[in-house]
Write a protein that holds these residues in place. Structure first.
Motif, PDB file in Angstrom:
ATOM      1  N   LEU A   1       0.838  -1.200   0.000  1.00 20.94           N
ATOM      2  CA  LEU A   1       0.000   0.000   0.000  1.00 20.94           C
ATOM      3  C   LEU A   1       0.875   1.253   0.000  1.00 20.94           C
ATOM      4  O   LEU A   1       0.572   2.257  -0.653  1.00 20.94           O
ATOM      5  N   ALA A   2       1.988   1.175   0.766  1.00 20.21           N
ATOM      6  CA  ALA A   2       2.883   2.329   0.829  1.00 20.21           C
ATOM      7  C   ALA A   2       3.405   2.647  -0.561  1.00 20.21           C
ATOM      8  O   ALA A   2       3.450   3.812  -0.983  1.00 20.21           O
ATOM      9  N   ALA A   3       3.808   1.596  -1.275  1.00 18.51           N
ATOM     10  CA  ALA A   3       4.280   1.812  -2.639  1.00 18.51           C
ATOM     11  C   ALA A   3       3.182   2.454  -3.468  1.00 18.51           C
ATOM     12  O   ALA A   3       3.412   3.392  -4.243  1.00 18.51           O
ATOM     13  N   ALA A   4       1.959   1.990  -3.256  1.00 19.85           N
ATOM     14  CA  ALA A   4       0.852   2.521  -4.047  1.00 19.85           C
ATOM     15  C   ALA A   4       0.662   4.006  -3.807  1.00 19.85           C
ATOM     16  O   ALA A   4       0.669   4.817  -4.733  1.00 19.85           O
ATOM     17  N   TYR A   5       0.530   4.401  -2.538  1.00 22.68           N
ATOM     18  CA  TYR A   5       0.200   5.809  -2.326  1.00 22.68           C
ATOM     19  C   TYR A   5       1.365   6.732  -2.644  1.00 22.68           C
ATOM     20  O   TYR A   5       1.163   7.847  -3.109  1.00 22.68           O
ATOM     21  N   LEU A   6       2.592   6.243  -2.397  1.00 22.74           N
ATOM     22  CA  LEU A   6       3.723   7.138  -2.668  1.00 22.74           C
ATOM     23  C   LEU A   6       3.958   7.292  -4.169  1.00 22.74           C
ATOM     24  O   LEU A   6       4.209   8.399  -4.654  1.00 22.74           O
ATOM     25  N   LEU A   7       3.872   6.175  -4.874  1.00 20.50           N
ATOM     26  CA  LEU A   7       4.057   6.284  -6.325  1.00 20.50           C
ATOM     27  C   LEU A   7       2.945   7.098  -6.969  1.00 20.50           C
ATOM     28  O   LEU A   7       3.174   7.888  -7.885  1.00 20.50           O
ATOM     29  N   TRP A   8       1.748   6.908  -6.448  1.00 15.22           N
ATOM     30  CA  TRP A   8       0.617   7.658  -6.986  1.00 15.22           C
ATOM     31  C   TRP A   8       0.825   9.157  -6.746  1.00 15.22           C
ATOM     32  O   TRP A   8       0.554  10.007  -7.596  1.00 15.22           O
ATOM     33  N   LEU A   9       1.331   9.458  -5.547  1.00 19.13           N
ATOM     34  CA  LEU A   9       1.628  10.860  -5.231  1.00 19.13           C
ATOM     35  C   LEU A   9       2.648  11.417  -6.216  1.00 19.13           C
ATOM     36  O   LEU A   9       2.465  12.495  -6.793  1.00 19.13           O
ATOM     37  N   LEU A  10       3.712  10.643  -6.415  1.00 20.81           N
ATOM     38  CA  LEU A  10       4.779  11.094  -7.307  1.00 20.81           C
ATOM     39  C   LEU A  10       4.235  11.297  -8.719  1.00 20.81           C
ATOM     40  O   LEU A  10       4.502  12.310  -9.372  1.00 20.81           O
ATOM     41  N   GLN A  11       3.433  10.338  -9.125  1.00 21.89           N
ATOM     42  CA  GLN A  11       2.889  10.393 -10.471  1.00 21.89           C
ATOM     43  C   GLN A  11       2.024  11.640 -10.672  1.00 21.89           C
ATOM     44  O   GLN A  11       2.122  12.335 -11.667  1.00 21.89           O
ATOM     45  N   ARG A  12       1.195  11.930  -9.668  1.00 21.04           N
ATOM     46  CA  ARG A  12       0.247  13.026  -9.856  1.00 21.04           C
ATOM     47  C   ARG A  12       0.910  14.395  -9.708  1.00 21.04           C
ATOM     48  O   ARG A  12       0.449  15.376 -10.278  1.00 21.04           O
ATOM     49  N   THR A  13       1.991  14.460  -8.909  1.00 25.52           N
ATOM     50  CA  THR A  13       2.584  15.784  -8.704  1.00 25.52           C
ATOM     51  C   THR A  13       3.752  16.037  -9.629  1.00 25.52           C
ATOM     52  O   THR A  13       3.926  17.141 -10.140  1.00 25.52           O
ATOM     53  N   ALA A  14       4.600  15.031  -9.832  1.00 22.51           N
ATOM     54  CA  ALA A  14       5.841  15.282 -10.558  1.00 22.51           C
ATOM     55  C   ALA A  14       5.736  14.976 -12.043  1.00 22.51           C
ATOM     56  O   ALA A  14       6.335  15.664 -12.870  1.00 22.51           O
ATOM     57  N   PHE A  15       4.972  13.956 -12.386  1.00 22.67           N
ATOM     58  CA  PHE A  15       4.901  13.571 -13.799  1.00 22.67           C
ATOM     59  C   PHE A  15       3.884  14.426 -14.553  1.00 22.67           C
ATOM     60  O   PHE A  15       3.203  15.267 -13.986  1.00 22.67           O
ATOM     61  N   GLY A  16       3.784  14.146 -15.798  1.00 26.21           N
ATOM     62  CA  GLY A  16       2.783  14.826 -16.608  1.00 26.21           C
ATOM     63  C   GLY A  16       3.221  16.233 -16.973  1.00 26.21           C
ATOM     64  O   GLY A  16       4.391  16.615 -16.821  1.00 26.21           O
ATOM     65  N   THR A  17       2.270  16.997 -17.441  1.00 28.67           N
ATOM     66  CA  THR A  17       2.563  18.382 -17.785  1.00 28.67           C
ATOM     67  C   THR A  17       1.884  19.286 -16.781  1.00 28.67           C
ATOM     68  O   THR A  17       0.863  18.924 -16.212  1.00 28.67           O
ATOM     69  N   PRO A  18       2.458  20.467 -16.572  1.00 24.82           N
ATOM     70  CA  PRO A  18       1.850  21.379 -15.604  1.00 24.82           C
ATOM     71  C   PRO A  18       0.433  21.736 -16.025  1.00 24.82           C
ATOM     72  O   PRO A  18       0.133  21.823 -17.223  1.00 24.82           O
ATOM     73  N   SER A  19      -0.415  21.922 -15.028  1.00 22.41           N
ATOM     74  CA  SER A  19      -1.786  22.304 -15.350  1.00 22.41           C
ATOM     75  C   SER A  19      -1.789  23.723 -15.917  1.00 22.41           C
ATOM     76  O   SER A  19      -0.851  24.491 -15.710  1.00 22.41           O
ATOM     77  N   GLU A  20      -2.850  24.046 -16.625  1.00 23.82           N
ATOM     78  CA  GLU A  20      -2.939  25.359 -17.281  1.00 23.82           C
ATOM     79  C   GLU A  20      -2.743  26.492 -16.292  1.00 23.82           C
ATOM     80  O   GLU A  20      -2.120  27.502 -16.568  1.00 23.82           O
ATOM     81  N   GLU A  21      -3.301  26.248 -15.108  1.00 24.46           N
ATOM     82  CA  GLU A  21      -3.274  27.268 -14.059  1.00 24.46           C
ATOM     83  C   GLU A  21      -1.854  27.755 -13.767  1.00 24.46           C
ATOM     84  O   GLU A  21      -1.607  28.941 -13.556  1.00 24.46           O
ATOM     85  N   PHE A  22      -0.896  26.797 -13.751  1.00 23.14           N
ATOM     86  CA  PHE A  22       0.466  27.147 -13.333  1.00 23.14           C
ATOM     87  C   PHE A  22       1.449  27.157 -14.498  1.00 23.14           C
ATOM     88  O   PHE A  22       2.645  27.342 -14.285  1.00 23.14           O
ATOM     89  N   GLU A  23       0.947  26.956 -15.699  1.00 23.66           N
ATOM     90  CA  GLU A  23       1.832  26.768 -16.845  1.00 23.66           C
ATOM     91  C   GLU A  23       2.867  27.891 -16.978  1.00 23.66           C
ATOM     92  O   GLU A  23       4.064  27.657 -17.105  1.00 23.66           O
ATOM     93  N   ASP A  24       2.366  29.110 -16.915  1.00 21.59           N
ATOM     94  CA  ASP A  24       3.268  30.242 -17.158  1.00 21.59           C
ATOM     95  C   ASP A  24       3.520  31.046 -15.893  1.00 21.59           C
ATOM     96  O   ASP A  24       3.874  32.215 -15.955  1.00 21.59           O
ATOM     97  N   ASP A  25       3.301  30.402 -14.745  1.00 18.63           N
ATOM     98  CA  ASP A  25       3.474  31.127 -13.485  1.00 18.63           C
ATOM     99  C   ASP A  25       4.957  31.422 -13.254  1.00 18.63           C
ATOM    100  O   ASP A  25       5.769  30.504 -13.146  1.00 18.63           O
TER     101      ASP A  25
END
Lengths: 508, 512
Positions: free
Chosen positions: B438-462
């Motif tokens: 479970l620890a792996a699940a929540y930590l990886l999920w956290l990492l995935q949602r915050t660090a991966f992907g592209t910045p949301s529109e809101e913060f793109e050009d902040d």
């Protein structure tokens, strides 16, 4: 031969030896009080502004023999502590001396608290200080009184000036109510107490506690004596505002002039405790089976109900009044085990009284100082104090955390001693009361911290953050109480002077 | 020099920060830079003395109290100023000495709103003294005083510098802890009187109880009181509810200190006081401690999965991680206790680090709502990587410090101390192992949602979103290095803790 001549020529009469040194604190205060009164009568308005200073000097002068008695108790003039006067009716021992010191110093602090309040309020301030001195004189007598009659007289001398002073704000209805309520309740309590004392005297035929104590052994199941003892204790329960005899306290505290409230909440309450300790420990050791359960219930009810009602207070003085009731509950607690460990009970309550005096007077000093600006007693008016009076806020935080019992501030050592006395005998009752007290100290933390929260976390209600000026007397009062709160928190000094090795005074 | 360290080393280390507090008290508030400097110097001075102690520590005799001294403090209750350092306290003292200066460095340009560096740093230094004192105390009264001293600064740190719900969180933290410690004090006094010898010395009490001076039922009750005091501080399920609030509302520095050191005061109390003094009662209580520990592991992990706020998620992960520490302790074996001490240090470094990052994210994005974050690796790649490494460490990846806290604790549950039910603890072991998944699940999920992907529109050009700055590097590098080093060379800590841990284990084994 005339009747008068017969009386005079009676050969049995021997003038009792009077140990003037042992009696010096009371005599100095009495003489000085008379002197101040004369100065006032002669000087009228011209000398008015010197009155607080003069009264304060009187208290400090009376401290001198207290210190010499303590330091040279066994060498100075051949007498040793305890110094027993009047066949054991009046005893000067370490216990009495520590408390005399407490009453003189807290009297001095109350004078400091009153100086600006009285001068700016256009009250009759000269008489006020003379009454304070008279009340403190009663407290000095109380510490040494080991006799039902002298205890009663001491208590009246403490109380009657206080009735007058509670109504000092003459044009204020709340103050009139305060004075009247306090007097009616107080007189009622005195009546009950006197009735109880008369029963004890009736059984034993002596008013000295040292004689009553052993004599009660054969009466321990006599309802007559038990009722006498209970009535006497109930009388004191009024004085120390124990639940269910506490109802006068909040109204009186709120209506009375705030410095006087501090005096009532600390000195007058402590005087009640001293009387209670003396009577129970010296006079009723044989009745412990009856008195202990009573004290258990009184203590548990007092701390719990005081705390629960304090939670809901919005006025700081009422909050301190109820918190004072709860604190009285902690102080009553050790009496629930006095039959097992009288020495520890005595020293733990005196420890608590000393530290309580410092931290509570300190809290009142801050309240009086802050009220000079806020003109209100609402706890919410303390908002933003961190900005407009950072030093004052820091001091108040220290007093509040000390009242909560957080080390390294004095209150923790006081509570520690109470727990210590309760647990020492190892009885279930002691443990249970210790746990009740522990839970109560958590409840109390909530309302003490609520004040800290207002001062530190919330903004000023009127948005005014300009710093305030603190008058010198209030400043010194805060400094004095703060230093003592800190010193006692490191468990310095206090443990040494409250370590009564023997129940001094129980032997005549 | 040796002489000085023997007699004064610990005292200077503990009280040096207070000298800084006094100096800061005398200076006006507006000289912020001076205040920061004084605070740093005071904490570094304490750390230097501590380092000298660490260097001069005799690692071959780590089971023995070193640099010890005992002076009479309150003679009426025989309470002494009695301090010392052994293998059990050394890692935690070292952790404290490291974290506080780093937090002060981090504060250089991160004084939280509403400002007032003077008060903030003064509280930090008081906190430092309280924490160090608790770890070196060898007398119950002294321990109690230091244990309580930390309450006051933490209360203000949360209440003044905290988030939206700070008032609620501050009072909750205070009342919970006070409740535990009030009953703990009653237990200490009960121990003092029931042995009949009236001492507060921890070793003295242990000997007296071993001689059979205290009835078994009394022991059980006394242990119960201590259990409440320490268990609330850890915090164990079901006393944990103050922790997510306190962590979430506290300013970054407060969260870091809370996670890195304060929670350890509770677990340390178990291994230093409760178990060595009352081993018999510990055996009776251990199944329950183990049960609450594994409930905490699963509950904390499930709680993490439900969180939408990054800081709150990390707070719940603390509940789970402290569950492993408590499971290790509950086995009552030297192996388990070693694991527990390692777990404390590892959790302190890793979770402290996670809170640092959360604070920096909050500073840049002004939110910690996971749904609104994303693409940290794009916008602030270095910080994203640091977050990545730290989450890996937190989920117990071998080669990083977190592994050595978790894995041996689970392993220890396979073979608990004699007198404890093997079946029961093996069940605990399985549950705890599921917790790591479970620890792996929540930590990886956290990492995935915050660090991966592209910045949301809101913060793109902040323009506020920038990469790691200098003070962050200074504050974080030592912690990151240690996380890696301890991951590869766990014996750095195990060698120190082994001797005191086996002393406790032997006492328990002798009972069984």
């Amino acid at each position: 031969m005339s009747v008068l001549a017969q009386v005079v020529s009676q050969p049995e009469f021997v003038r009792p030896h009077i140990d003037w040194h042992a009696f010096a604190p009371e005599l100095i205060l009495l003489g000085w009080g008379a002197l101040v009164t004369i100065v006032d009568i002669v000087g009228l308005e011209r000398t008015r502004r010197f009155m607080p200073g003069l009264t304060g000097i009187g208290f400090l002068l009376a401290m001198v023999p207290v210190l010499t008695l303590w330091a040279q108790g066994d060498a100075f003039d051949g007498a040793t502590l305890p110094r027993v006067l009047f066949d054991g009716a009046y005893v000067v021992d370490h216990y009495a001396l520590v408390l005399k010191g407490l009453f003189l110093i807290s009297g001095y602090v109350v004078v400091l608290l009153s100086t600006n309040y009285m001068a700016e309020g256009d009250y009759h301030d000269s008489e006020y200080y003379q009454l304070i001195a008279a009340s403190v004189l009663g407290m000095l007598v109380m510490t040494s009184a080991r006799d039902l009659v002298s205890i009663f007289i001491a208590l009246e001398l403490v109380s009657i000036p206080a009735y007058l002073m509670a109504a000092w704000r003459k044009r204020d209805l709340a103050s009139n109510e305060a004075g009247l309520k306090y007097m009616l309740m107080g007189v009622f309590a005195s009546g009950i107490m006197l009735y109880g004392m008369s029963m004890l005297y009736g059984a034993v035929g002596d008013t000295r506690l040292s004689a009553i104590g052993p004599a009660l052994a054969e009466f321990s199941s006599s309802p007559f004596v038990v009722i006498g003892a209970l009535f006497t204790i109930f009388g004191f329960a009024f004085k120390v505002s124990a639940v269910p005899f506490h109802t006068w306290a909040p109204d009186t505290y709120e209506g009375a002039p705030t410095p006087l409230t501090a005096f009532l909440a600390v000195s007058s309450k402590a005087a009640g405790f001293v009387g209670l300790i003396s009577i129970i420990l010296f006079g009723l050791p044989e009745l412990s089976e009856v008195v202990q359960p009573l004290m258990w219930i009184l203590a548990a009810a007092t701390m719990t109900i005081g705390n629960l009602i304090a939670l809901r207070q919005e006025n700081i003085v009422r909050m301190l009044a109820y918190s004072g009731i709860a604190q009285a509950g902690y102080m009553l607690a050790p009496l629930a085990v006095y039959g097992d460990v009288p020495d520890s009970v005595q020293s733990s309550i005196v420890t608590y009284l000393l530290i309580y005096a410092a931290m509570n007077l300190g809290a009142f000093a801050v309240v009086i100082t802050a009220a000079r600006r806020t003109r209100s007693g609402d706890i919410s008016s303390f908002g933003g104090m961190l900005n407009w009076a950072p030093g004052l806020t820091a001091a108040m935080v220290a007093f509040l955390f000390s009242l909560t019992g957080i080390p390294p501030l004095g209150g923790w050592w006081a509570k520690f001693q109470i727990f210590n006395a309760l647990i020492e005998p190892g009885t279930a009752a002691g443990y249970a009361l210790a746990i009740v007290a522990a839970v109560n100290s958590v409840i109390a933390a909530f309302y003490y911290l609520n004040v800290a929260k207002q001062m530190c976390f919330l903004p000023a209600p009127d948005g005014d953050n300009s710093p305030i000026k603190i008058p010198a007397p209030l400043n010194s009062a805060i400094a004095l109480t703060l230093v003592f709160t800190l010193i006692s928190g490191l468990a310095l000094l206090v443990p040494d002077i409250t370590n009564f090795t023997e129940l001094a005074g129980s032997a005549p | 020099m040796q002489d000085f360290l023997d007699n004064w080393g610990i005292t200077v280390m503990v009280f040096a920060p207070l000298v800084g507090v006094v100096a800061m008290m005398l200076l006006p508030e507006r000289e912020e830079e001076t205040h920061k400097l004084i605070a740093l110097v005071a904490s570094v001075a304490s750390a230097i003395v501590g380092l000298l102690l660490l260097v001069n520590f005799d690692y071959d005799r780590s089971g023995v109290m070193q640099f010890a001294r005992t002076d009479t403090w309150i003679s009426v209750v025989n309470a002494d100023y009695s301090i010392g350092l052994d293998g059990m306290s050394l890692p935690l003292v070292a952790l404290t000495l490291l974290v506080t200066p780093l937090v002060i460095i981090y504060s250089w340009n991160h004084i939280p709103s509403p400002g007032n560096a003077k008060a903030f740093l003064m509280l930090m230094l008081v906190l430092h003294t309280g924490m160090l004192g608790t770890f070196v105390a060898r007398d119950l009264v002294l321990f109690f005083v230091f244990f309580e001293v930390v309450l006051l600064p933490m209360y203000f740190m949360i209440g003044v510098w905290g988030g939206e719900q700070r008032l609620y969180a501050a009072i909750k933290f205070f009342l919970y802890t006070l409740f535990g410690s009030a009953l703990m004090l009653v237990s200490f006094l009960a121990l003092y009187w029931s042995t009949g010898s009236q001492t507060f010395s921890i070793t003295g009490l242990a000997e007296l109880v071993a001689d059979g001076d205290v009835a078994r039922n009394t022991q059980l009750l006394i242990f119960g009181g201590m259990f409440l005091g320490f268990g609330i501080k850890v915090p164990m399920f079901p006393f944990h509810t103050w922790l997510p609030d306190a962590h979430t509302q506290a300013p970054t520095q407060g969260s870091v200190i809370l996670a890195a050191v304060l929670l350890k005061l509770g677990t340390y109390g178990f291994i230093r006081i409760a178990i060595p003094i009352l081993p018999e009662a510990a055996v009776s209580w251990a199944p329950w401690i183990g049960l609450l520990a594994v409930i905490g592991i699963i509950y904390g992990a499930l709680g993490c999965l439900a969180q939408t706020d990054m800081k709150r998620l990390i707070a719940f992960s603390s509940v789970a991680h402290m569950g492993y520490v408590m499971l290790g302790i509950a086995t009552l074996t030297d192996f388990g206790i070693n694991a527990a001490i390692f777990g404390m240090v590892a959790h302190g470094l890793i979770t402290g680090m996670l809170f640092f990052i959360a604070g920096s994210v909050k500073e840049r994005y002004h939110t910690l709502e996971i749904a609104r974050l994303g693409g940290l690796l794009v916008q602030a790649p270095r910080m994203g990587w640091i977050l990545g490494i730290t989450t890996m460490a937190s989920l117990g990846l071998p080669g990083l410090a977190g592994f050595w806290g978790e894995f041996p604790a689970i392993l220890a549950a396979y073979q608990p101390a004699p007198g404890l039910s093997e079946e029961l603890f093996r069940v605990y072991m399985v549950i705890a192992a599921i917790g790591t998944v479970l620890a792996a699940a929540y930590l990886l999920w956290l990492l995935q949602r915050t660090a991966f992907g592209t910045p949301s529109e809101e913060f793109e050009d902040d323009p506020h979103i920038h990469d790691t700055v200098f003070t962050e590097w200074v504050a974080w590098t030592p912690m990151l290095i240690l996380i890696v080093v301890l991951g590869f060379v766990p014996s750095l800590i195990f060698d120190v803790t082994n001797e005191p841990a086996s002393m406790v284990g032997e006492v328990i084994a002798a009972l069984g």
